[in-house]
Write an enzyme that holds these catalytic residues in place. Structure first.
Site, PDB file in Angstrom:
ATOM      1  N   ASP A  45       0.827  -1.203   0.000  1.00 65.95           N
ATOM      2  CA  ASP A  45       0.000   0.000   0.000  1.00 65.95           C
ATOM      3  C   ASP A  45       0.865   1.257   0.000  1.00 65.95           C
ATOM      4  O   ASP A  45       0.459   2.287  -0.540  1.00 65.95           O
ATOM      5  CB  ASP A  45      -0.940   0.001   1.218  1.00 65.95           C
ATOM      6  CG  ASP A  45      -2.152   0.902   1.011  1.00 65.95           C
ATOM      7  OD1 ASP A  45      -2.763   0.822  -0.072  1.00 65.95           O
ATOM      8  OD2 ASP A  45      -2.479   1.685   1.918  1.00 65.95           O
ATOM      9  N   CYS A 136     -11.200   4.547  -4.064  1.00 62.35           N
ATOM     10  CA  CYS A 136     -10.206   4.426  -2.994  1.00 62.35           C
ATOM     11  C   CYS A 136     -10.573   5.332  -1.829  1.00 62.35           C
ATOM     12  O   CYS A 136     -10.642   4.883  -0.679  1.00 62.35           O
ATOM     13  CB  CYS A 136      -8.819   4.764  -3.531  1.00 62.35           C
ATOM     14  SG  CYS A 136      -7.517   4.576  -2.289  1.00 62.35           S
ATOM     15  N   TYR A 140     -12.432   3.368   1.320  1.00 60.21           N
ATOM     16  CA  TYR A 140     -11.684   3.240   2.567  1.00 60.21           C
ATOM     17  C   TYR A 140     -12.436   3.891   3.723  1.00 60.21           C
ATOM     18  O   TYR A 140     -12.450   3.363   4.844  1.00 60.21           O
ATOM     19  CB  TYR A 140     -10.297   3.865   2.414  1.00 60.21           C
ATOM     20  CG  TYR A 140      -9.221   2.848   2.094  1.00 60.21           C
ATOM     21  CD1 TYR A 140      -8.149   2.653   2.945  1.00 60.21           C
ATOM     22  CD2 TYR A 140      -9.282   2.070   0.933  1.00 60.21           C
ATOM     23  CE1 TYR A 140      -7.164   1.723   2.665  1.00 60.21           C
ATOM     24  CE2 TYR A 140      -8.313   1.139   0.633  1.00 60.21           C
ATOM     25  CZ  TYR A 140      -7.251   0.962   1.500  1.00 60.21           C
ATOM     26  OH  TYR A 140      -6.284   0.024   1.216  1.00 60.21           O
ATOM     27  N   TYR A 165      -9.116   6.033   8.863  1.00 61.52           N
ATOM     28  CA  TYR A 165     -10.028   6.049   7.724  1.00 61.52           C
ATOM     29  C   TYR A 165     -11.484   6.317   8.117  1.00 61.52           C
ATOM     30  O   TYR A 165     -12.291   6.698   7.255  1.00 61.52           O
ATOM     31  CB  TYR A 165      -9.890   4.754   6.925  1.00 61.52           C
ATOM     32  CG  TYR A 165      -8.533   4.667   6.265  1.00 61.52           C
ATOM     33  CD1 TYR A 165      -8.158   5.579   5.292  1.00 61.52           C
ATOM     34  CD2 TYR A 165      -7.601   3.712   6.665  1.00 61.52           C
ATOM     35  CE1 TYR A 165      -6.905   5.534   4.701  1.00 61.52           C
ATOM     36  CE2 TYR A 165      -6.342   3.662   6.074  1.00 61.52           C
ATOM     37  CZ  TYR A 165      -6.000   4.571   5.096  1.00 61.52           C
ATOM     38  OH  TYR A 165      -4.746   4.531   4.521  1.00 61.52           O
ATOM     39  N   GLU A 207      -9.786  -2.449  -6.071  1.00 65.78           N
ATOM     40  CA  GLU A 207      -9.767  -2.350  -4.607  1.00 65.78           C
ATOM     41  C   GLU A 207     -10.001  -3.711  -3.970  1.00 65.78           C
ATOM     42  O   GLU A 207      -9.304  -4.111  -3.028  1.00 65.78           O
ATOM     43  CB  GLU A 207     -10.842  -1.358  -4.137  1.00 65.78           C
ATOM     44  CG  GLU A 207     -10.508   0.106  -4.381  1.00 65.78           C
ATOM     45  CD  GLU A 207      -9.362   0.588  -3.518  1.00 65.78           C
ATOM     46  OE1 GLU A 207      -9.316   0.249  -2.304  1.00 65.78           O
ATOM     47  OE2 GLU A 207      -8.488   1.294  -4.052  1.00 65.78           O
TER      48      GLU A 207
END
Length: 227
Positions: A45, A136, A140, A165, A207
């Protein structure tokens, strides 16, 4: 009349639900995720975020107005600073130096996803760029909020991930990107909107593939051994 982004979310609903149900995501929430899998995820990541920052920088360069350009530039700095710093802190706990993080080879899914994003930013129109980056940011935050509602993860490292997040500033970021996508889509003809659907769905699928890659610790070495 509903929002265009609600339409996108509904079209990708099965993929997004599969993310919520994925054992990697569930393992972050309940603290059962094997640490080696999380270690692999952090390394990959980090590499993803480098390229995501590149995508945001291209967004700044292609933005149609100064306010949007400024926001993309701010987001680029936030990725290169705050979000990547979280990953560097995890890496330090795992004994991984910043130099080792940057030297980590990209796994196949990381490479494919980032190549798709950067290519979309380079050759698609600006609205496609925004639609491609939305899953994204939004995804998240949605995952973070869902996990936070279940209570703190018993694993402190995972609890920090959820806190970041699920936080209000990340919510504001996701909402800003949704608003921008809605605004850009409004004047577009059906064929152009279809391209936004395609970009959003492809990123959503990547994802999900990223969680699976992290769960499997899937690298090129494994691909080579399979041949």
């Amino acid at each position: 009349m509903g929002r265009f982004t609600d339409e996108l979310r509904a079209a990708a609903g099965g993929v997004w639900q599969a993310q919520h149900d994925h054992p990697f995501v569930r393992g972050i929430g309940d603290g059962t995720l094997d640490v080696e899998r999380f270690r692999f995820y952090v390394r990959q990541d980090y590499l993803f975020l480098v390229e995501y920052a590149r995508l945001l920088a291209l967004g700044a360069a292609r933005a149609p107005d100064l306010a949007t350009m400024t926001r993309f530039a701010e987001l680029t700095q936030a990725i290169l600073g705050t979000e990547m710093e979280l990953h560097r802190s995890y890496a330090a706990e795992f004994g991984i130096s910043p130099e080792a993080l940057e030297a980590e080879p990209m796994a196949p899914t990381t490479r494919a996803y980032t190549d798709f994003l950067v290519r979309t930013a380079a050759v698609g129109d600006f609205a496609e760029l925004v639609a491609a980056l939305l899953p994204c940011m939004w995804g998240y935050h949605e995952v973070g909020v869902a996990l936070a509602r279940r209570g703190p993860s018993p694993e402190p490292r995972y609890a920090r991930w959820v806190d970041m997040y699920a936080a209000g500033d990340f919510a504001a970021l996701a909402e800003w990107c949704r608003d921008l996508t809605d605004r850009l889509a409004e004047p577009l003809p059906p064929e152009a909107r279809a391209r936004l659907h395609g970009a959003f769905l492809t990123s959503s699928r990547y994802e999900l593939a990223f969680w699976q890659m992290a769960w499997d610790c899937h690298t090129w070495d494994r691909e080579d051994r399979a041949r």
